[in-house]
Design a protein around this motif. Structure first.
Motif, short mmCIF file in Angstrom:
data_model
loop_
_atom_site.label_atom_id
_atom_site.label_comp_id
_atom_site.label_asym_id
_atom_site.label_seq_id
_atom_site.Cartn_x
_atom_site.Cartn_y
_atom_site.Cartn_z
N GLU A 93 -15.03 -18.05 7.37
CA GLU A 93 -15.31 -18.44 8.75
C GLU A 93 -14.23 -17.92 9.69
O GLU A 93 -14.52 -17.43 10.77
N VAL A 94 -12.98 -18.05 9.26
CA VAL A 94 -11.86 -17.56 10.08
C VAL A 94 -11.99 -16.06 10.28
O VAL A 94 -11.77 -15.55 11.39
N ALA A 95 -12.35 -15.33 9.23
CA ALA A 95 -12.48 -13.88 9.33
C ALA A 95 -13.68 -13.46 10.17
O ALA A 95 -13.71 -12.34 10.68
N CYS A 96 -14.66 -14.34 10.32
CA CYS A 96 -15.87 -14.01 11.08
C CYS A 96 -15.88 -14.61 12.47
O CYS A 96 -16.90 -14.60 13.15
N ARG A 97 -14.74 -15.11 12.93
CA ARG A 97 -14.70 -15.74 14.25
C ARG A 97 -14.83 -14.67 15.34
O ARG A 97 -14.66 -13.48 15.09
N GLY A 98 -15.13 -15.14 16.52
CA GLY A 98 -15.26 -14.23 17.66
C GLY A 98 -13.98 -13.46 17.91
O GLY A 98 -12.89 -13.98 17.74
N GLY A 99 -14.11 -12.19 18.26
CA GLY A 99 -12.96 -11.35 18.53
C GLY A 99 -12.50 -10.51 17.35
O GLY A 99 -11.67 -9.62 17.52
N VAL A 100 -13.00 -10.80 16.16
CA VAL A 100 -12.64 -10.00 14.99
C VAL A 100 -13.75 -8.96 14.79
O VAL A 100 -14.89 -9.32 14.53
N PRO A 101 -13.43 -7.69 14.92
CA PRO A 101 -14.46 -6.65 14.84
C PRO A 101 -14.83 -6.31 13.40
O PRO A 101 -14.13 -6.65 12.46
N ALA A 102 -15.93 -5.61 13.28
CA ALA A 102 -16.34 -5.06 11.99
C ALA A 102 -15.71 -3.69 11.83
O ALA A 102 -15.51 -2.96 12.81
N ALA A 103 -15.39 -3.32 10.60
CA ALA A 103 -14.77 -2.02 10.36
C ALA A 103 -15.79 -0.88 10.46
O ALA A 103 -15.46 0.19 10.95
N ARG A 104 -17.01 -1.13 10.01
CA ARG A 104 -18.07 -0.12 10.05
C ARG A 104 -19.34 -0.74 10.60
O ARG A 104 -19.59 -1.92 10.40
N LEU A 105 -20.13 0.06 11.23
CA LEU A 105 -21.37 -0.46 11.81
C LEU A 105 -22.42 -0.80 10.76
O LEU A 105 -23.23 -1.68 10.97
N GLY A 106 -22.42 -0.13 9.64
CA GLY A 106 -23.47 -0.35 8.65
C GLY A 106 -23.09 -1.28 7.52
O GLY A 106 -23.88 -1.51 6.62
N GLY A 107 -21.92 -1.84 7.54
CA GLY A 107 -21.45 -2.66 6.41
C GLY A 107 -21.72 -4.14 6.60
O GLY A 107 -22.25 -4.59 7.62
N LEU A 108 -21.33 -4.92 5.60
CA LEU A 108 -21.50 -6.37 5.65
C LEU A 108 -20.70 -6.97 6.80
O LEU A 108 -21.15 -7.91 7.45
N GLY A 109 -19.53 -6.42 7.06
CA GLY A 109 -18.72 -6.93 8.16
C GLY A 109 -19.45 -6.88 9.49
O GLY A 109 -19.30 -7.76 10.32
N ALA A 110 -20.28 -5.85 9.68
CA ALA A 110 -21.02 -5.73 10.93
C ALA A 110 -22.07 -6.82 11.08
O ALA A 110 -22.41 -7.22 12.19
N LEU A 111 -22.58 -7.34 9.96
CA LEU A 111 -23.58 -8.40 10.01
C LEU A 111 -22.99 -9.76 10.38
O LEU A 111 -23.68 -10.60 10.94
N VAL A 112 -21.71 -9.97 10.05
CA VAL A 112 -21.14 -11.30 10.22
C VAL A 112 -19.96 -11.37 11.19
O VAL A 112 -19.57 -12.46 11.60
#
Length: 112
Positions: free
Chosen positions: A13-32
């Motif tokens: 949750e902390v890693a997915c809070r507002g203001g934390v960007p995703a590293a890649r547009l197509g990865g899991l990070g971009a979804l959350v």
């Protein structure tokens, strides 16, 4: 054990809070990335800190301290990942769960 597992998930949750960007547009990070609001984060943190309080009955402060310390370390590691990778990835989220859970376990077994 429940408290450490819960805090590990709270680390995501902390890693997915507002203001934390995703590293890649197509990865899991971009979804959350950026999907967790501040209210959910505060409520979740308070809930797991209270859950961790009875983990060490003779030292009720030790559980919440372990939670706070683990999350502080995670924020530092998250800043490093954002600086190096440009944001969060699925691997960063997975590492967050494992690192935070392990730190809480360590914080609960240390005796004062």
């Amino acid at each position: 054990m429940v408290a450490a597992t819960a805090v590990g998930r709270l680390g995501v949750e902390v890693a997915c809070r507002g203001g934390v960007p995703a590293a890649r547009l197509g990865g899991l990070g971009a979804l959350v990335a950026g999907t967790v609001g501040p209210v959910a984060l505060v409520v979740g943190t308070a809930a797991v800190a209270l859950l961790a309080a009875p983990a060490v009955p003779d030292r009720p402060w030790q559980g919440p301290l372990a939670v706070g310390t683990a999350l502080a370390v995670e924020i530092g590691l998250l800043r490093h990942a954002v600086r190096r990778l440009g944001g969060v990835t699925g691997d960063v989220l997975g590492a967050t769960v494992e690192i935070v859970t392990t730190l809480v376990y360590l914080g609960l077994v240390l005796s004062g």
